[in-house]
Design a protein around this motif. Structure first.
Motif, PDB file in Angstrom:
ATOM      1  N   THR A  40       0.235  -4.716 -13.530  1.00  0.00           N
ATOM      2  CA  THR A  40      -0.045  -5.285 -12.206  1.00  0.00           C
ATOM      3  C   THR A  40       0.216  -4.250 -11.119  1.00  0.00           C
ATOM      4  N   LEU A  41      -0.522  -4.377 -10.030  1.00  0.00           N
ATOM      5  CA  LEU A  41      -0.229  -3.597  -8.837  1.00  0.00           C
ATOM      6  C   LEU A  41      -0.325  -4.511  -7.626  1.00  0.00           C
ATOM      7  N   GLN A  42       0.795  -4.637  -6.911  1.00  0.00           N
ATOM      8  CA  GLN A  42       0.845  -5.374  -5.650  1.00  0.00           C
ATOM      9  C   GLN A  42       0.943  -4.352  -4.527  1.00  0.00           C
ATOM     10  N   PHE A  43       0.198  -4.582  -3.451  1.00  0.00           N
ATOM     11  CA  PHE A  43       0.232  -3.619  -2.352  1.00  0.00           C
ATOM     12  C   PHE A  43       0.166  -4.336  -1.017  1.00  0.00           C
ATOM     13  N   MET A  79       9.488  -1.455 -12.874  1.00  0.00           N
ATOM     14  CA  MET A  79       8.683  -1.526 -11.656  1.00  0.00           C
ATOM     15  C   MET A  79       8.790  -0.198 -10.910  1.00  0.00           C
ATOM     16  N   MET A  80       7.663   0.293 -10.434  1.00  0.00           N
ATOM     17  CA  MET A  80       7.618   1.583  -9.760  1.00  0.00           C
ATOM     18  C   MET A  80       7.051   1.416  -8.359  1.00  0.00           C
ATOM     19  N   GLU A  81       7.750   1.942  -7.370  1.00  0.00           N
ATOM     20  CA  GLU A  81       7.254   1.940  -6.001  1.00  0.00           C
ATOM     21  C   GLU A  81       6.391   3.181  -5.803  1.00  0.00           C
ATOM     22  N   VAL A  82       5.165   2.993  -5.346  1.00  0.00           N
ATOM     23  CA  VAL A  82       4.225   4.106  -5.195  1.00  0.00           C
ATOM     24  C   VAL A  82       3.592   4.058  -3.818  1.00  0.00           C
ATOM     25  N   SER A  83       3.016   5.185  -3.428  1.00  0.00           N
ATOM     26  CA  SER A  83       2.291   5.293  -2.161  1.00  0.00           C
ATOM     27  C   SER A  83       0.871   5.747  -2.475  1.00  0.00           C
ATOM     28  N   ILE A  84      -0.111   5.050  -1.905  1.00  0.00           N
ATOM     29  CA  ILE A  84      -1.525   5.310  -2.191  1.00  0.00           C
ATOM     30  C   ILE A  84      -2.225   5.636  -0.881  1.00  0.00           C
ATOM     31  N   ALA A  85      -2.883   6.787  -0.817  1.00  0.00           N
ATOM     32  CA  ALA A  85      -3.554   7.222   0.409  1.00  0.00           C
ATOM     33  C   ALA A  85      -4.980   6.683   0.455  1.00  0.00           C
ATOM     34  N   THR A  86      -5.378   6.188   1.611  1.00  0.00           N
ATOM     35  CA  THR A  86      -6.764   5.763   1.813  1.00  0.00           C
ATOM     36  C   THR A  86      -7.582   6.927   2.362  1.00  0.00           C
ATOM     37  N   ALA A  87      -8.899   6.752   2.399  1.00  0.00           N
ATOM     38  CA  ALA A  87      -9.784   7.809   2.894  1.00  0.00           C
ATOM     39  C   ALA A  87      -9.522   8.120   4.362  1.00  0.00           C
ATOM     40  N   ARG A  88      -8.999   7.147   5.107  1.00  0.00           N
ATOM     41  CA  ARG A  88      -8.746   7.398   6.526  1.00  0.00           C
ATOM     42  C   ARG A  88      -7.314   7.857   6.787  1.00  0.00           C
ATOM     43  N   GLY A  89      -6.568   8.180   5.715  1.00  0.00           N
ATOM     44  CA  GLY A  89      -5.243   8.775   5.871  1.00  0.00           C
ATOM     45  C   GLY A  89      -4.102   7.805   6.000  1.00  0.00           C
ATOM     46  N   LEU A 103      -2.067 -11.560   7.317  1.00  0.00           N
ATOM     47  CA  LEU A 103      -0.780 -11.452   8.002  1.00  0.00           C
ATOM     48  C   LEU A 103       0.422 -11.776   7.111  1.00  0.00           C
ATOM     49  N   THR A 104       0.282 -11.652   5.799  1.00  0.00           N
ATOM     50  CA  THR A 104       1.438 -11.757   4.911  1.00  0.00           C
ATOM     51  C   THR A 104       1.715 -10.364   4.337  1.00  0.00           C
ATOM     52  N   ASP A 105       2.347 -10.279   3.168  1.00  0.00           N
ATOM     53  CA  ASP A 105       2.563  -8.978   2.542  1.00  0.00           C
ATOM     54  C   ASP A 105       2.445  -9.117   1.036  1.00  0.00           C
ATOM     55  N   ARG A 106       2.753  -8.043   0.317  1.00  0.00           N
ATOM     56  CA  ARG A 106       2.460  -7.987  -1.121  1.00  0.00           C
ATOM     57  C   ARG A 106       3.221  -9.013  -1.942  1.00  0.00           C
ATOM     58  N   HIS A 107       4.279  -9.592  -1.378  1.00  0.00           N
ATOM     59  CA  HIS A 107       5.063 -10.579  -2.127  1.00  0.00           C
ATOM     60  C   HIS A 107       4.440 -11.970  -2.069  1.00  0.00           C
ATOM     61  N   GLY A 108       3.609 -12.231  -1.047  1.00  0.00           N
ATOM     62  CA  GLY A 108       3.026 -13.550  -0.872  1.00  0.00           C
ATOM     63  C   GLY A 108       4.013 -14.530  -0.273  1.00  0.00           C
ATOM     64  N   ALA A 157       3.031   0.186  -2.397  1.00  0.00           N
ATOM     65  CA  ALA A 157       2.626  -0.632  -3.533  1.00  0.00           C
ATOM     66  C   ALA A 157       3.702  -0.638  -4.606  1.00  0.00           C
ATOM     67  N   THR A 158       3.648  -1.660  -5.454  1.00  0.00           N
ATOM     68  CA  THR A 158       4.554  -1.802  -6.592  1.00  0.00           C
ATOM     69  C   THR A 158       3.711  -1.913  -7.847  1.00  0.00           C
ATOM     70  N   LEU A 159       3.921  -0.970  -8.774  1.00  0.00           N
ATOM     71  CA  LEU A 159       3.188  -0.930 -10.038  1.00  0.00           C
ATOM     72  C   LEU A 159       4.114  -1.369 -11.165  1.00  0.00           C
ATOM     73  N   GLY A 160       3.665  -2.311 -11.966  1.00  0.00           N
ATOM     74  CA  GLY A 160       4.453  -2.789 -13.092  1.00  0.00           C
ATOM     75  C   GLY A 160       3.625  -2.794 -14.359  1.00  0.00           C
ATOM     76  N   VAL A 161       4.235  -2.408 -15.467  1.00  0.00           N
ATOM     77  CA  VAL A 161       3.548  -2.461 -16.761  1.00  0.00           C
ATOM     78  C   VAL A 161       4.298  -3.428 -17.657  1.00  0.00           C
ATOM     79  N   PRO A 162       3.602  -4.083 -18.581  1.00  0.00           N
ATOM     80  CA  PRO A 162       4.280  -5.035 -19.473  1.00  0.00           C
ATOM     81  C   PRO A 162       5.220  -4.317 -20.432  1.00  0.00           C
ATOM     82  N   ASP A 163       6.180  -5.054 -20.961  1.00  0.00           N
ATOM     83  CA  ASP A 163       7.165  -4.465 -21.878  1.00  0.00           C
ATOM     84  C   ASP A 163       6.512  -3.876 -23.120  1.00  0.00           C
ATOM     85  N   THR A 164       5.353  -4.394 -23.486  1.00  0.00           N
ATOM     86  CA  THR A 164       4.674  -3.944 -24.698  1.00  0.00           C
ATOM     87  C   THR A 164       3.832  -2.691 -24.477  1.00  0.00           C
ATOM     88  N   ALA A 165       3.710  -2.207 -23.236  1.00  0.00           N
ATOM     89  CA  ALA A 165       2.815  -1.093 -22.926  1.00  0.00           C
ATOM     90  C   ALA A 165       3.470   0.248 -23.228  1.00  0.00           C
TER      91      ALA A 165
END
Length: 274
Positions: free
Chosen positions: A81-84, A1-11, A57-62, A16-24
């Motif tokens: 998967t990407l949760q943000f 699992m990788m923690e990442v930061s993604i910029a929007t057009a408004r700055g 009003l929740t967050d990426r974990h649900g 976010a958390t990016l995960g890839v399957p074990d087979t990838a």
């Protein structure tokens, strides 16, 4: 699992958390970032990816970490998967929470992923996050699983939601704040009059008409589902693309409902991203 930061057009920076399957194949994000800065295109990834978008009003974990569980189930099926966290929520930058902002957030997330080779995308979204997904319609997305989306008008007694002081703040300043009770470092969520209109004034003609792909709509599974949403979805169902599906989840408890949603969603997404 990788923690990442993604910029929007408004700055706004989205956490976010990016995960890839074990087979990838391994994913080297720093190398991909350097290649993009040099103007080189990232190679397409072989696996599809699911963007998971949370409810109002929740967050990426649900709630009860159900989006964490849902993401793990998708990865076991060979999907990334990407949760943000939407802007103004979770660990993302501060912002006034609006549907327009959430639409832009989804578009930013989808574009960031496409730049890194994830060109086959689906969205699994809950509640108002699903509404934002239906309005965002990113080019790389092939389908959406919309769980309890707000697609029609809502009759909400906001005086039962906000204190008299908060309603006075909204009236005088156009903004108010609510304590954030999610398990993250955020203390307050900032809402505006626009936020209330976003929840109350949707219509099927806007949210369901003209979608570029078939979708799966599920109701009855969220413990925080807005009232009357299934009826509005039923009214607007003829507006959807052929092949779309609307289903009511009928289970005795939240755990069983989550399991049913998971199976329906995985079957739907794997068929369209496989």
């Amino acid at each position: 699992m990788m923690e990442v930061s993604i910029a929007t057009a408004r700055g706004i920076a989205l956490a976010a958390t990016l995960g890839v399957p074990d087979t990838a194949d391994p994913l080297d994000l720093p190398a991909l970032g350097a290649a993009l800065e040099d103007g080189r295109k990232a190679p397409d990834r072989s696996e599809g990816l699911v963007i998971l978008a949370h409810n109002f009003l929740t967050d990426r974990h649900g709630l009860a970490h159900r989006l964490d569980d849902m993401a793990a189930r998708y990865r076991r099926e060979g999907l990334a998967t990407l949760q943000f966290d939407f802007s103004g929520l979770g660990e993302s930058d501060d912002d006034v929470i609006t549907l327009a902002g959430e639409v832009e957030d989804i578009q930013a997330v989808s574009g960031w992923l496409a730049d890194r080779g994830f060109t086959r995308q689906a969205i699994h979204a809950n509640g108002l996050g699903a509404t934002a997904a239906l309005l965002a319609r990113p080019a790389q997305v092939r389908t959406v699983v919309a769980v309890g989306p707000v697609v029609g008008p809502q009759s909400i007694l906001w005086e039962n939601v906000f204190s008299s002081a908060q309603l006075d703040e909204l009236d005088r300043h156009g903004l108010t704040r609510l304590p954030d009770d999610n398990p993250n470092s955020r203390s307050w969520d900032v809402l505006s009059k626009e936020t209330l209109a976003d929840v109350s004034l949707q219509s099927p003609d806007k949210t369901m008409s003209g979608l570029p792909w078939p979708i799966l709509m599920l109701y009855g599974a969220l413990t925080d589902e807005f009232p009357g949403t299934a009826e509005a979805a039923t009214e607007g169902f003829p507006l959807l693309r052929d092949g779309s599906r609307l289903q009511q989840v009928r289970c005795d408890n939240a755990k069983a409902a989550h399991a049913e949603v998971a199976q329906l969603a995985i079957d739907w997404v794997t068929h369209r991203l496989g």
